[in-house]
Enzyme design. Structure first.
Site, PDB file in Angstrom:
ATOM      1  N   ASP A 201       0.888  -1.095  -0.128  1.00 31.63           N
ATOM      2  CA  ASP A 201       0.092  -0.139   0.200  1.00 31.63           C
ATOM      3  C   ASP A 201       1.000   1.124  -0.017  1.00 31.63           C
ATOM      4  O   ASP A 201       1.988   1.454  -0.594  1.00 31.63           O
ATOM      5  CB  ASP A 201      -0.960   0.037   1.172  1.00 31.63           C
ATOM      6  CG  ASP A 201      -2.385   0.576   0.992  1.00 31.63           C
ATOM      7  OD1 ASP A 201      -2.507   1.682   0.899  1.00 31.63           O
ATOM      8  OD2 ASP A 201      -3.189  -0.024   1.070  1.00 31.63           O
TER       9      ASP A 201
ATOM     10  N   HIS B   2      -3.636   6.531   2.999  1.00 29.56           N
ATOM     11  CA  HIS B   2      -4.509   4.982   2.734  1.00 29.56           C
ATOM     12  C   HIS B   2      -3.852   4.085   3.302  1.00 29.56           C
ATOM     13  O   HIS B   2      -4.516   3.163   3.595  1.00 29.56           O
ATOM     14  CB  HIS B   2      -4.417   5.197   1.230  1.00 29.56           C
ATOM     15  CG  HIS B   2      -5.168   4.001   0.508  1.00 29.56           C
ATOM     16  ND1 HIS B   2      -4.728   2.789   0.345  1.00 29.56           N
ATOM     17  CD2 HIS B   2      -6.248   4.002  -0.110  1.00 29.56           C
ATOM     18  CE1 HIS B   2      -5.663   1.970  -0.389  1.00 29.56           C
ATOM     19  NE2 HIS B   2      -6.785   2.615  -0.464  1.00 29.56           N
TER      20      HIS B   2
ATOM     21  N   SER C  65     -11.111  -0.473  -1.107  1.00 33.53           N
ATOM     22  CA  SER C  65      -9.855  -0.781  -0.521  1.00 33.53           C
ATOM     23  C   SER C  65     -10.037  -0.838   1.072  1.00 33.53           C
ATOM     24  O   SER C  65      -9.328  -1.370   1.997  1.00 33.53           O
ATOM     25  CB  SER C  65      -9.213   0.825  -0.503  1.00 33.53           C
ATOM     26  OG  SER C  65      -8.364   0.885  -1.647  1.00 33.53           O
TER      27      SER C  65
END
Length: 871
Positions: A192, A267, A645
């Site tokens: 990620d 994120h 996600s």
């Protein structure tokens, strides 16, 4: 695909329109230009040499003696993962040797020419990434030692309440001794945008019980100025970053993107916390407490492999390097909240460097989870393709944050926002959070009517976005509700709510009302933290109602056109207190849908995608202290995000609980346990519904099909007691790949293995998956499934519902199976009518000890021997 922060999709749209010459991939029309290519060699990688799945009872099962009920304690099944002792730990010398072999090959083929080797891969694939021209790439492809050369491609990024919604405290966690033991010893690897190691969600001192050191893991923690010594601990056990492909392209910004595992986006911090964040961490945003956060497996360990970046996304060469390293380090699970930017070209979607590396990871015993993508609700929009990857779609859960505006004409308009309120109506009992003056209505003033006549241009198309305080009159704004336009520029991140709120506060406004610009349609507006009263009217219709009321209440001078009186008044109610009455789960409109595309045409594959639904909408989780992915959460420690996600790490965390209870389960056994126990009903007992459009999503609902939700919605407790499992091996997947028309040379190129070594090929429908998908049923077909008992002795009855236009029979209809034994089920399907419209059914296995398994059945094209046609 990443969190459904709306600017992601709109930025793609913006660049297509505005910057048509800015491409993510190199233009291969110019032979002199260089690009990164991923080169595979004919040798098998290290992971294939260090061990094979040790099979017992002919397919990897061994039952210890014991009787009784359905738990693993009575007759545990041994699925031997190939954890190769110290093979991965003493592998560095072998890796150095392989790198030297790669260097020698490059020198031999590209004699005296300029090139730059970016990576050497040796664990999951034997190959390297190299910066060369197209002509040089062609030379490499002609080498007898090279099997495959692929142009590098770009990729993109695809909770306080969800543990309760999934029933973890009383269910799955309780089986492991509570949250303080849930996931302990299991390492989840995240590919990620990195992690913020300072966040309390990743500390190892939040419990009275010390974290153990996972003995099978041997990763390292990079030390840089951004990621200093001590960043890792017994919770965060490894952290690396991979950016060589991006650096060779000259697009890496070390200041913005951080040349370290540190997360400058947000994120990666969010997804890691969803899966494995510590339990009981207070969620405080904009000064308000929104509960306590926990990951799904709060005692599991985290290893971070940063390969995506805020400014450009990522590239396959970096992602493959991250996956290769994660497998070599000894992770148990890989979580990928990323998807490719385009459907892979070639014979089949399954043949791409990322999926093929993940196939080797599965062979090495690693369970792989990937987000389905945020490109729904169109059919065949899923961006995770291969049957060995567990693909997760996004669903809502039952918590929502809503507020509303009460207008002076007694009309109430719904909205969103995490903000202070401005009303408390005794009769309506709408507002129970903090507020402004009790019972008071505030004057509404539109931005266009609050301009400073000396400096503001009334024709400025952006002035209504309220971004510049110098353009407004403080006398007109003070004490009133300022109305501002939420335009496409907010979606693109060019204007921000935070800037508007700062401006409104400087002008002493009582609050801010955002109405939706008519051009902003079909986008979900997430609740945004506001440190003053505020609301976003997310509906264009409701925005029209507000504007009609406002305009009809103005008194305007007929000559000068100046406003003599602002007659519209309103209060903002709600926003901070969560409501748990929402019907859930629902498939979110952005969640990518099946059927699974086999190629770019696309033809449908006989593989069910997505595999499962998990919570992905409005998820609270940790946020990087310097994260910039969402401007509205900059400087906060938590953020509320939406997207597949967020769904994928829910499954990664729960897979850790399954792996903890069944430490020798193979990846396919874990996938089976999650799939067969999934629920097809919402919390009220009705069918799970799916949103079918962007606009007015909750007004366009219909029952979800397997192409929307896979096997159904995640059942955390049930997955720990599946009863029966479906098992597929690496050889099964290889036989499947060999069965694809034209795939024989491609299989050889990617794996170095010849299809002739497999006695027979396996078609997608014949893989032993916990689902049956037939893209084309030509009159009649029989498929078989083999189940293995991982519980005690049990008698099962079999029932089914047939897809429309198909007759189905399953044999046997009853069977008794002892612990560890196998049972073959034969499913006969006959097309009873001609149709090209997909239809769906289900096979149920009902055990007398309480185990219930559900197997979705999907048939697309049906060709009958009679002339009946179904439209």
């Amino acid at each position: 695909m990443g969190s459904f922060d709306l600017k992601h999709l709109m930025l793609l749209f913006w660049f297509v329109l505005v910057v048509p010459h800015c491409l993510c991939e190199e233009d291969d029309s110019d032979d002199s230009s260089s690009a990164v290519y991923i080169v595979s060699l004919r040798n098998s990688p290290a992971s294939h040499y260090y061990g094979e799945l040790r099979e017992m009872s002919s397919n990897g099962f061994q039952v210890k003696s014991g009787g009784g009920g359905g738990g693993a304690s009575s007759g545990r099944i041994q699925f031997h993962k190939p954890r190769y002792g110290n093979a991965t730990k003493t592998n560095k010398r072998y890796g150095s040797y392989v790198a030297q072999v790669h260097d020698s090959l490059l020198k031999k083929v590209l004699k005296g020419e300029k090139y730059l080797k970016v990576y050497s891969y040796h664990y999951l694939i034997d190959g390297f990434a190299v910066l060369v021209t197209q002509q040089q790439a062609e030379k490499l492809a002609r080498s007898s030692e090279v099997s495959n050369v692929v142009l590098d491609f770009s990729v993109r990024t695809a909770t306080t309440h969800t543990p309760q919604f999934l029933g973890l405290p009383q269910g799955a966690w309780s089986q492991e001794g509570g949250f303080e033991g849930a996931g302990e010893g299991v390492v989840i690897g995240f590919v990620d945008t990195g992690i913020d190691p300072t966040h309390p969600s990743f500390a190892d001192n939040k419990s009275e019980h010390a974290y153990p050191v996972p003995a099978h893991f041997n990763g390292i923690c990079e030390v840089t100025r951004d990621f200093p010594s001590g960043s890792c601990n017994r919770k965060l056990v490894g952290a690396r970053h991979f950016a060589a492909s991006a650096i060779t392209r000259g697009i890496f910004n070390s200041t913005q993107d951080y040349a370290s595992p540190f997360d400058g986006d947000g994120h990666g911090t969010h997804t890691a916390a969803v899966a494995a964040g510590n339990h009981g961490i207070p969620v405080i945003v904009a000064g308000h407490h929104f509960g306590n956060a926990s990951g799904m497996a709060p005692r599991s360990h985290i290893a971070v492999y940063k390969a995506l970046y805020k400014s450009f996304g990522g590239f396959a060469a970096d992602v493959v390097a991250a996956i290769d390293q994660a497998a070599q380090d000894g992770v148990d699970i890989i979580s990928l909240s990323i998807t490719p930017n385009r459907r892979p070209p070639g014979v089949a979607t399954f043949f791409n460097p990322i999926d093929m590396a993940l196939l080797s990871a599965v062979k090495a015993g690693i369970f792989v989870v990937q987000a389905a993508g945020n490109t729904g609700p169109s059919p065949t929009s899923v961006s995770s393709f291969s049957p060995w990857i567990f693909t997760v779609g996004a669903a809502s859960h039952d918590r929502i944050y809503s507020n509303s505006m009460f207008l002076g004409n007694n009309v109430t308009i719904p909205g969103v926002g995490l903000a202070l309120i401005t009303c408390f109506f005794t009769l309506l009992l709408l507002c129970r959070s903090a507020g402004t003056s009790v019972g008071k209505l505030y004057t509404l003033v539109h931005a266009h009517h609050a301009l400073n006549n000396d400096t503001a241009d009334p024709d400025d198309m952006y002035v209504n976005e309220c971004q510049d305080a110098s353009k407004f009159s403080k006398d007109l704004v003070r004490g009133n509700l300022l109305m501002c336009s939420y335009s496409i520029r907010f979606v693109l991140g060019l204007s921000t709510i935070k800037q508007t709120l700062g401006m409104a506060k400087n002008l002493s406004a009582a609050g801010v009302v955002f109405y939706i610009d008519p051009f902003v349609i079909g986008y979900q507006i997430n609740p945004v933290p506001m440190k003053m009263p505020g609301i976003i009217i997310a509906s264009t219709n409701d925005s029209k109602i507000l504007m009609q009321y406002y305009n009809s209440s103005l008194e305007v001078d007929a000559v000068s056109k100046k406003v003599n009186k602002f007659g519209a008044v309103a209060s903002i109610c709600g926003g901070l207190k969560a409501n748990y009455s929402n019907a859930a789960p629902k498939v979110m409109y952005y969640s990518a849908r099946g059927p699974d595309p086999e190629d770019t045409l696309p033809h449908e594959a006989d593989i069910l995608k997505p595999n499962l639904l998990a919570p992905g909408n409005l998820i609270w989780a940790a946020w990087s202290s310097l994260g910039t992915d969402s401007v509205e959460f900059q400087g906060e420690n938590f953020a509320i995000m939406s997207g597949t996600s967020m769904a994928a790490p829910h499954v990664a965390g729960l897979a850790a609980l399954v792996r903890q209870k069944f430490p020798n389960f193979s990846p396919t056994a874990v996938a089976s346990a999650l799939s067969t126990t999934a629920s097809q009903h919402d919390k009220n007992g009705g069918p799970i519904m799916a949103q079918r459009s962007y606009a007015s999503a909750d007004l366009n609902l219909s029952p979800a099909t397997p192409f929307d939700m896979g096997s159904g919605f995640l059942n955390a407790t049930g997955a720990l007691n599946p009863g029966l499992i479906f098992y597929s091996s690496y050889d099964d997947y290889m036989a499947f790949l060999c069965g694809i028309n034209g795939s024989v040379p491609v299989v050889l190129n990617y794996t170095g293995q010849n299809c002739w070594s497999y006695n027979s090929t396996v078609y997608g429908a014949d893989l032993n998956l916990p689902s049956i998908t037939i893209s084309k049923l030509n009159q009649s077909r029989v498929v078989q499934r083999t189940v293995q008992n991982v519980a005690g002795n049990e008698t099962y009855s079999v029932g089914w519902s047939a897809p429309y236009g198909v007759s189905v029979s399953v044999s046997p209809t009853h069977f008794t199976i002892a612990g560890g034994e196998k049972q073959v089920l034969s499913v006969l399907m006959n097309a009873t009518a001609n149709s090209s419209v997909a239809s769906f059914g289900r096979i149920g296995l009902f055990g007398d000890q309480g185990h219930v398994l559900s197997i979705p059945l999907s048939v697309i094209v049906k060709i009958s021997s009679n002339n009946n046609t179904v439209s």
